[in-house]
Design an enzyme around this catalytic site. Structure first.
Site, PDB file in Angstrom:
ATOM      1  N   ARG A 213      -6.227  -8.342   5.730  1.00  0.00           N
ATOM      2  CA  ARG A 213      -5.100  -8.197   4.820  1.00  0.00           C
ATOM      3  C   ARG A 213      -3.778  -8.164   5.554  1.00  0.00           C
ATOM      4  NH1 ARG A 213      -3.870  -2.955   0.958  1.00  0.00           N
ATOM      5  NH2 ARG A 213      -2.534  -2.245   2.636  1.00  0.00           N
TER       6      ARG A 213
ATOM      7  N   CYS B  95       0.188  -6.911   4.358  1.00  0.00           N
ATOM      8  CA  CYS B  95       0.930  -6.255   3.281  1.00  0.00           C
ATOM      9  C   CYS B  95       2.367  -6.086   3.754  1.00  0.00           C
ATOM     10  CB  CYS B  95       0.309  -4.900   2.931  1.00  0.00           C
ATOM     11  SG  CYS B  95       1.074  -4.127   1.497  1.00  0.00           S
TER      12      CYS B  95
END
Length: 125
Positions: A102, A104
């Site tokens: 991920r 972010c």
């Protein structure tokens, strides 16, 4: 060969793009914002409510492509405010239990002034 993914259970694209594209055994899904696909309106007044709608929209695109959250290999998450990171994560972790890779980041502004957006890449094999 490219195959477009389209479902009326997730918001229609608000620009010149597809909800998702399948290449071989990989789904590349466009970013989802907290739009209720039935009404076309933004839902939720805070990060928790908006993140829930985003995850539902992502789930519908995954489903339309024949996969699910468990097969997501990468997410990119955009937040209007990094101060919302912990609240966003509390929603995110309910859906992405396999902990895909991920990124972010906080951005200056998101479409329609929403608080979050999430895009995913998933394996279809």
């Amino acid at each position: 060969m490219l195959k477009k993914v389209a479902t009326d259970k997730a918001p229609a694209a608000i620009g010149p793009y597809s909800q998702g594209i399948i290449v071989d055994k990989m789904l590349f899904a466009s970013g989802q914002i907290p739009i209720d696909p039935a009404s076309g309106e933004i839902t939720g007044e805070n990060i928790t409510q908006q993140a829930e709608q985003v995850m539902k929209n992502v789930g519908e695109i995954l489903k339309a492509a024949g996969t699910n959250y468990e097969n997501v290999v990468k997410t990119t998450c955009f937040l209007a405010e990094m101060a919302d990171f912990a609240a966003f994560n509390a929603v995110y972790e309910k859906y992405f239990t396999e902990k895909p890779a991920r990124s972010c980041v906080a951005v200056k502004q998101l479409p329609k002034d929403v608080l979050c957006e999430v895009e995913v890449i998933a394996y279809l094999g």
